[in-house]
Write a protein that holds these residues in place. Structure first.
Motif, mmCIF file in Angstrom:
data_model
loop_
_atom_site.group_PDB
_atom_site.id
_atom_site.type_symbol
_atom_site.label_atom_id
_atom_site.label_comp_id
_atom_site.label_asym_id
_atom_site.label_seq_id
_atom_site.Cartn_x
_atom_site.Cartn_y
_atom_site.Cartn_z
ATOM 1 N N PHE A 112 75.716 69.867 135.236
ATOM 2 C CA PHE A 112 77.177 69.955 135.269
ATOM 3 C C PHE A 112 77.684 68.641 135.857
ATOM 4 O O PHE A 112 77.701 68.451 137.072
ATOM 5 N N ARG A 113 78.089 67.727 134.994
ATOM 6 C CA ARG A 113 78.405 66.374 135.445
ATOM 7 C C ARG A 113 79.586 66.344 136.413
ATOM 8 O O ARG A 113 79.667 65.483 137.285
ATOM 9 N N GLN A 114 80.509 67.300 136.291
ATOM 10 C CA GLN A 114 81.651 67.333 137.195
ATOM 11 C C GLN A 114 81.209 67.558 138.641
ATOM 12 O O GLN A 114 81.853 67.089 139.580
ATOM 13 N N VAL A 115 80.104 68.276 138.817
ATOM 14 C CA VAL A 115 79.591 68.546 140.158
ATOM 15 C C VAL A 115 79.257 67.243 140.879
ATOM 16 O O VAL A 115 79.592 67.053 142.054
ATOM 17 N N GLY A 116 78.607 66.327 140.179
ATOM 18 C CA GLY A 116 78.248 65.047 140.784
ATOM 19 C C GLY A 116 79.459 64.243 141.202
ATOM 20 O O GLY A 116 79.461 63.602 142.268
ATOM 21 N N ARG A 117 80.508 64.261 140.394
ATOM 22 C CA ARG A 117 81.723 63.521 140.730
ATOM 23 C C ARG A 117 82.426 64.149 141.936
ATOM 24 O O ARG A 117 82.923 63.440 142.813
ATOM 25 N N ARG A 118 82.460 65.468 141.993
ATOM 26 C CA ARG A 118 83.088 66.134 143.137
ATOM 27 C C ARG A 118 82.325 65.848 144.423
ATOM 28 O O ARG A 118 82.917 65.644 145.486
ATOM 29 N N LEU A 119 81.006 65.834 144.319
ATOM 30 C CA LEU A 119 80.182 65.530 145.486
ATOM 31 C C LEU A 119 80.433 64.103 145.964
ATOM 32 O O LEU A 119 80.541 63.844 147.170
ATOM 33 N N ALA A 120 80.527 63.161 145.037
ATOM 34 C CA ALA A 120 80.779 61.768 145.415
ATOM 35 C C ALA A 120 82.116 61.630 146.135
ATOM 36 O O ALA A 120 82.227 60.893 147.128
#
Length: 257
Positions: A112-120
């Motif tokens: 889930f690529r959005q997860v990585g952006r939210r984490l960043a």
């Protein structure tokens, strides 16, 4: 997103046909092929993976393709997306402003690529304030059941964080159920909670849940606008990347009200 896209399409005299890939690359390719064979005016697609070779081939053959909720811009397509980095930043910045310093983030599967952006974004917010610690947990799915199980594990560890950022509202609902209803842990007094997406249930939960509201309606309308522009402009068209900002909806679960 789909509802608003349908409304925007209808205003332009266009019909909207919807297919669901269920996050399967093969199924996405099948529907892209079907829509192209049916000579649709254009296709809106939320890509399953970063591999866009099939989408590029469809576009080269003359069917405009617009990416919806794509993580990164691509010169070959128009695209509209929510700024998930900013959403993650807003969530953790808000918790820090409420005086929270030990924050557990409940994410999701790495694909889930959005997860990585939210984490960043969350990590960026934490880095700006001394003494803030982040702990990241990634359940295999982003569901109420997963939120409940993860919160139970956190509580059973004997060391509670003073805040939890759940990367979608289903996780947040499960966390709330486990902490408040099953264990008697107070939200937000003992643990503050922020979710993501701002689903309808957030306002009606036993403790109203602070959440990051997605600009979903605007995404749907912008996607149709981009597609319509490309159809009308033809070879003179220049691809555009539209990035929309999410919004913090502060409620009782984070101690904001």
């Amino acid at each position: 997103i789909a509802i608003e896209a349908e409304e925007a399409a209808e205003e332009r005299g266009l019909g909207l046909f919807i297919a669901n890939s269920h996050r399967r690359h093969s199924k996405e390719e099948f529907y892209l092929s079907q829509f192209e064979q049916q000579r649709t005016r254009g296709i809106l697609v939320t890509p399953v993976s970063p591999d866009l070779d099939v989408h590029r081939a469809v576009a080269r053959r003359g069917t405009p393709v617009v990416l919806v909720d794509a993580v990164e811009p691509d010169d070959d397509f128009c695209a509209v997306a929510a700024d998930d980095f900013h959403g993650g930043y807003l969530a953790v910045r808000h918790l820090i402003e409420q005086g929270r310093r030990s924050i557990t983030i409940i994410g999701g599967p790495s694909h889930f690529r959005q997860v990585g952006r939210r984490l960043a974004g969350a990590e960026q917010a934490a880095s700006e304030t001394e003494g803030v610690t982040l702990t990241y947990v990634a359940p295999e799915e982003m569901s109420i059941q997963a939120g409940r199980a993860t919160a139970n594990d956190i509580a059973a560890s004997g060391t509670l964080p003073d805040a939890i950022f759940a990367m979608n509202d289903l996780l947040a609902v499960g966390v709330l159920q486990a902490l408040v209803m099953a264990r008697g842990i107070r939200v937000p007094e003992d643990v503050a909670l922020v979710g993501y997406d701002d689903i309808d249930f957030c306002q009606d939960a036993v403790v109203p849940i602070t959440s990051i509201r997605q600009p979903s309606a605007e995404m749907g309308r912008q996607a149709v606008q981009l597609l319509d522009d490309e159809i009308l402009e033809g070879s003179a068209h220049t691809h555009r990347w539209v990035l929309l900002k999410p919004e913090l909806m502060a409620r009782q679960s984070s101690g904001a009200s």
